[in-house]
Each structure stands twice: as C-alpha cells, then as structure tokens.
Motif scaffolding. Structure first.
Motif, PDB file in Angstrom:
ATOM      1  N   SER A   5       0.822  -1.204   0.000  1.00 54.11           N
ATOM      2  CA  SER A   5       0.000   0.000   0.000  1.00 54.11           C
ATOM      3  C   SER A   5       0.862   1.261   0.000  1.00 54.11           C
ATOM      4  O   SER A   5       0.557   2.234  -0.694  1.00 54.11           O
ATOM      5  N   ILE A  23      -6.808   4.664  -4.889  1.00 50.66           N
ATOM      6  CA  ILE A  23      -7.919   3.830  -4.403  1.00 50.66           C
ATOM      7  C   ILE A  23      -7.395   2.486  -3.901  1.00 50.66           C
ATOM      8  O   ILE A  23      -7.752   2.035  -2.805  1.00 50.66           O
ATOM      9  N   TRP A  45      -7.521   1.040  -0.026  1.00 54.18           N
ATOM     10  CA  TRP A  45      -8.249  -0.214   0.190  1.00 54.18           C
ATOM     11  C   TRP A  45      -7.349  -1.253   0.859  1.00 54.18           C
ATOM     12  O   TRP A  45      -7.744  -1.879   1.848  1.00 54.18           O
TER      13      TRP A  45
END
Length: 114
Positions: free
Chosen positions: A17, A48, A52
């Motif tokens: 991430s 996004i 997530w």
C-alpha cells in the motif's frame, strides 16, 4: 473480500500500500494537473488501491501504527523518487530527514503487537 488474519500478511499489505502511495504521487505529478489521461488514471487507481489495501490491515494492526507506517513509506519513498526522477534537491538535510522517517517506521513496526 479478502480477510487478513496474520500480522505478516498485514505488514506486507501495508508495504504494498505504501508503494502504491509512491505510484500515486509520481503519477499525479506526471498527470500535469490531471490533464494527461494515462497518468491521471494510474494516479486515481493507485490511490484507491492503496487506501483499500491499507484498510484491510486494520483488523490486525492498530490504526495509528498502520497509518503512520503507510504514510511514512509514501512520504519517504516519494521524496527519494522526486530526487531521482525529478531532480529535486538531494541535500544532506533532506536525506537525513528521510532517514528519520525511515527510523520512525522501523520503530513503529518493532512496537506493533505480535
């Protein structure tokens, strides 16, 4: 939906991430104010996916630790990429500050519950 139950998996997702945060920032710069289609799509998609993936880890890693590590990877990584790709200043002070961010990330990982 993916269910993350192990600490190792959660940390690997936070790393992924954070790398997506770097991709988001770099592609945002390359999008030229979101006027270029491909970098704009990459930027929005990376943002996004980054949020997530980080969100999936919050059942295993405390939110404060996860967010600080995620943001630190993104910030330090983006600063380094800026120096390498965009000729941003690579002063000793900037490099030392990036080192402090990295030290903070390592410290937070060492303090996370096992």
């Amino acid at each position: 939906m993916l269910a993350i139950t192990s600490t190792t998996s959660a940390w690997l997702l936070i790393l992924a991430s954070g790398l997506l945060e770097i991709a988001f920032s770099v592609s945002m710069k390359l999008s030229d104010g979101y006027t270029r289609l491909v970098p704009s799509i990459v930027s929005v998609g990376a943002a996004i996916l980054s949020v997530w993936l980080m969100g999936l880890t919050l059942k295993v890693i405390p939110v404060g630790t996860a967010y600080a590590v995620w943001a630190g990877i993104g910030a330090a990584g983006t600063a380094v990429v800026g120096m390498l790709l965009f000729q941003e200043p690579a002063t000793l002070a900037r490099i030392a500050c990036i080192g402090l961010v990295v030290a903070g990330i390592v410290g937070l990982q060492l303090q996370a519950p096992v």
